[in-house]
Design an enzyme around this catalytic site. Structure first.
Site, PDB file in Angstrom:
ATOM      1  N   ASN A   9       0.863  -1.181   0.000  1.00 57.64           N
ATOM      2  CA  ASN A   9       0.000   0.000   0.000  1.00 57.64           C
ATOM      3  C   ASN A   9       0.900   1.231   0.000  1.00 57.64           C
ATOM      4  OD1 ASN A   9      -1.827   2.038   0.469  1.00 57.64           O
ATOM      5  ND2 ASN A   9      -2.333   1.412   2.570  1.00 57.64           N
ATOM      6  N   TRP A  10       1.001   1.860  -1.176  1.00 58.52           N
ATOM      7  CA  TRP A  10       1.917   3.003  -1.295  1.00 58.52           C
ATOM      8  C   TRP A  10       1.337   4.255  -0.640  1.00 58.52           C
ATOM      9  CZ3 TRP A  10       3.871   3.065  -7.121  1.00 58.52           C
ATOM     10  CH2 TRP A  10       4.502   1.854  -7.403  1.00 58.52           C
ATOM     11  N   LYS A  11       0.062   4.235  -0.325  1.00 59.87           N
ATOM     12  CA  LYS A  11      -0.627   5.421   0.220  1.00 59.87           C
ATOM     13  C   LYS A  11      -0.396   6.612  -0.723  1.00 59.87           C
ATOM     14  CE  LYS A  11       0.009   3.427   4.720  1.00 59.87           C
ATOM     15  NZ  LYS A  11      -0.010   3.598   6.151  1.00 59.87           N
ATOM     16  N   HIS A  98      -9.325   0.738   5.059  1.00 62.44           N
ATOM     17  CA  HIS A  98      -8.056   1.008   5.735  1.00 62.44           C
ATOM     18  C   HIS A  98      -8.329   1.963   6.898  1.00 62.44           C
ATOM     19  CE1 HIS A  98      -4.016   2.426   6.543  1.00 62.44           C
ATOM     20  NE2 HIS A  98      -3.586   1.349   5.917  1.00 62.44           N
ATOM     21  N   GLU A 100      -6.840   4.450   7.940  1.00 60.91           N
ATOM     22  CA  GLU A 100      -6.706   5.890   7.625  1.00 60.91           C
ATOM     23  C   GLU A 100      -7.966   6.411   6.949  1.00 60.91           C
ATOM     24  OE1 GLU A 100      -2.976   5.562   5.529  1.00 60.91           O
ATOM     25  OE2 GLU A 100      -2.008   5.001   7.417  1.00 60.91           O
ATOM     26  N   GLU A 170      -5.196  -5.365  10.713  1.00 64.99           N
ATOM     27  CA  GLU A 170      -4.179  -4.337  10.926  1.00 64.99           C
ATOM     28  C   GLU A 170      -4.454  -3.608  12.238  1.00 64.99           C
ATOM     29  OE1 GLU A 170      -2.326  -2.991   7.008  1.00 64.99           O
ATOM     30  OE2 GLU A 170      -4.147  -1.841   7.225  1.00 64.99           O
ATOM     31  N   GLY A 176       2.549   2.065  10.809  1.00 65.19           N
ATOM     32  CA  GLY A 176       3.461   3.191  10.651  1.00 65.19           C
ATOM     33  C   GLY A 176       4.169   3.593  11.935  1.00 65.19           C
ATOM     34  N   SER A 216       3.617  -2.373  10.375  1.00 62.45           N
ATOM     35  CA  SER A 216       5.077  -2.356  10.518  1.00 62.45           C
ATOM     36  C   SER A 216       5.736  -3.687  10.162  1.00 62.45           C
ATOM     37  CB  SER A 216       5.477  -1.906  11.933  1.00 62.45           C
ATOM     38  OG  SER A 216       5.019  -0.598  12.184  1.00 62.45           O
ATOM     39  N   GLY A 237       2.849  -1.202   4.294  1.00 57.50           N
ATOM     40  CA  GLY A 237       2.838   0.228   3.985  1.00 57.50           C
ATOM     41  C   GLY A 237       4.253   0.723   3.720  1.00 57.50           C
ATOM     42  N   GLY A 238       4.868   1.286   4.738  1.00 62.60           N
ATOM     43  CA  GLY A 238       6.183   1.930   4.591  1.00 62.60           C
ATOM     44  C   GLY A 238       7.208   1.088   3.843  1.00 62.60           C
TER      45      GLY A 238
HETATM   46  C1  PEP Z   1      -0.684   0.001   6.230  1.00 61.42           C
HETATM   47  O1  PEP Z   1      -0.801   1.199   6.071  1.00 61.42           O
HETATM   48  O2  PEP Z   1      -1.565  -0.765   5.807  1.00 61.42           O
HETATM   49  C2  PEP Z   1       0.485  -0.476   6.943  1.00 61.42           C
HETATM   50  C3  PEP Z   1       0.468  -1.699   7.395  1.00 61.42           C
HETATM   51  O3  PEP Z   1       1.518   0.413   7.100  1.00 61.42           O
HETATM   52  P1  PEP Z   1       2.968   0.097   7.730  1.00 61.42           P
HETATM   53  O4  PEP Z   1       3.474  -1.164   7.083  1.00 61.42           O
HETATM   54  O5  PEP Z   1       3.799   1.293   7.340  1.00 61.42           O
HETATM   55  O6  PEP Z   1       2.788  -0.039   9.195  1.00 61.42           O
END
Ligand code: PEP
Length: 253
Positions: A9-11, A98, A100, A170, A176, A216, A237-238
Site C-alpha cells: 500500500n503506497w498510500k 483502511h 486511515e 491491521e 506506521g 510495521s 505500507g512503509g
Molecule cells: C498500512 O498502512 O496498511 C500499513 C500496514 O503500514 P505500515 O506497514 O507502514 O505499518
C-alpha cells in the site's frame, strides 16, 4: 489452499516516475527471487494505475490494486473513482476500510458494506481491513471490536461472495509506528477472525480465505509473522516503498 499474498500500500507516495521505477525494480527482482505461488499486489495512487498496468503486461504474478473506491457506480460525486472505472483499466484488487480512511474520511462499517458490494459486483477482489486502536487493545477488547467490524461489513454477503475477499488484520497501533504485533498477538486475532468466518459460512469457506497481517511488517519480522498458521501474508505500507525491502518481505514465506 489459500493464496499467499504480499500487498504493498503506497498510500499518497511516489510521483509517476518514482512509481514506474519502483514497479520495474520489483518486477525485475521477483523474477528469480519469489516463489511462484506468492501473489504480489501493488496498490499505488489511482493516477498511476493505467501507466503501471502497461508496465506490468504479461507479468501475471503481479496485480494492481486501488486504495479505495466509491460506494456508487457513477454520477455526480466530484473527486471520486468508481469500481467500474477500476475494472475497466484492469485493476484486480481494491483496499477497503483502511484505518486511515476510517479515521480521516469517516468511513463507517455500514459504508464499507456498500463499497464491498460494488467492488464485488465489478469483479474486484476487496482487501478488507479491520483492526483495533490502542485504547481498545489496552482494555483487552480487540476481539469484540474486530468481530463487530467484520459482522457489520461482511456478514450480509453470500457465501460465494465472501469467498472472493481477502481480509487484512491491521492493529492501528502497529501501523506506521514501528511497533509490530507479536506473533502470538497476530496469530490469536487471525485465528479469531477465521473462527468467526467459520461460524457464519462454514469451515471450507473460512479455510480458503486469505487473512493478511498489516502493521510495521519489515524484512526482519516478516518470516516469523508469515510462519503463523493463520497468517497468509502481509499488507505492507512503509516497507513497500523500497523495492529491496518489499521483495525481501515477499520472499519470507
Ligand atoms: C498500512 O498502512 O496498511 C500499513 C500496514 O503500514 P505500515 O506497514 O507502514 O505499518
Amino acid at each position: 489452499m489459500r493464496r499467499k499474498i504480499a500487498a504493498g500500500n503506497w498510500k499518497m507516495n511516489k510521483t509517476l516516475e518514482e512509481g514506474k521505477a519502483l514497479t520495474s525494480e520489483v518486477m525485475n527482482m521477483i523474477e528469480d527471487e519469489i516463489r511462484d505461488d506468492v501473489k504480489i499486489v501493488l496498490c499505488p495512487p489511482f493516477i498511476h494505475l493505467t501507466t503501471l498496468q502497461g508496465l506490468l503486461k504479461g507479468k501475471n504474478q503481479i496485480s494492481l490494486g486501488a486504495q479505495n473506491c466509491s460506494e456508487h457506480a457513477s454520477g455526480a460525486y466530484t473527486g471520486e473513482i468508481s469500481a467500474p472505472m477500476l475494472q475497466s483499466i484492469g485493476v484486480e484488487y481494491v483496499i477497503l476500510g483502511h484505518s486511515e480512511r476510517r479515521e480521516y474520511y469517516g468511513e463507517s462499517n455500514e459504508l464499507l458494506a456498500k463499497k464491498l458490494n460494488i467492488a464485488l459486483e465489478n469483479n474486484l477482489t476487496p482487501i478488507f481491513c479491520c483492526g483495533e486502536p490502542l485504547q481498545i487493545r489496552e482494555k483487552d477488547m480487540q476481539t469484540e471490536y474486530v468481530r463487530k467490524q467484520i459482522q457489520a461489513s461482511l456478514f450480509h454477503l453470500s457465501q460465494n461472495d465472501v469467498a472472493r475477499i481477502v481480509i487484512a488484520y491491521e492493529p492501528i497501533w502497529a501501523i506506521g509506528t514501528g511497533k509490530t504485533a507479536t506473533t502470538d498477538q497476530a496469530q490469536e486475532m487471525h485465528a479469531t477472525i477465521r473462527k468467526q468466518i467459520t461460524e457464519k459460512y462454514g469451515q471450507e469457506t473460512a479455510n480458503n480465505i486469505s487473512i493478511l497481517y498489516g502493521g510495521s511488517v519489515k524484512p526482519d519480522n516478516a518470516k516469523e509473522l508469515f510462519a503463523c498458521m493463520d497468517v497468509d501474508g502481509g499488507l505492507i505500507g512503509g516497507a513497500s516503498l523500497k523495492s529491496r525491502d518489499f521483495v525481501d518481505i515477499a520472499k519470507s514465506f
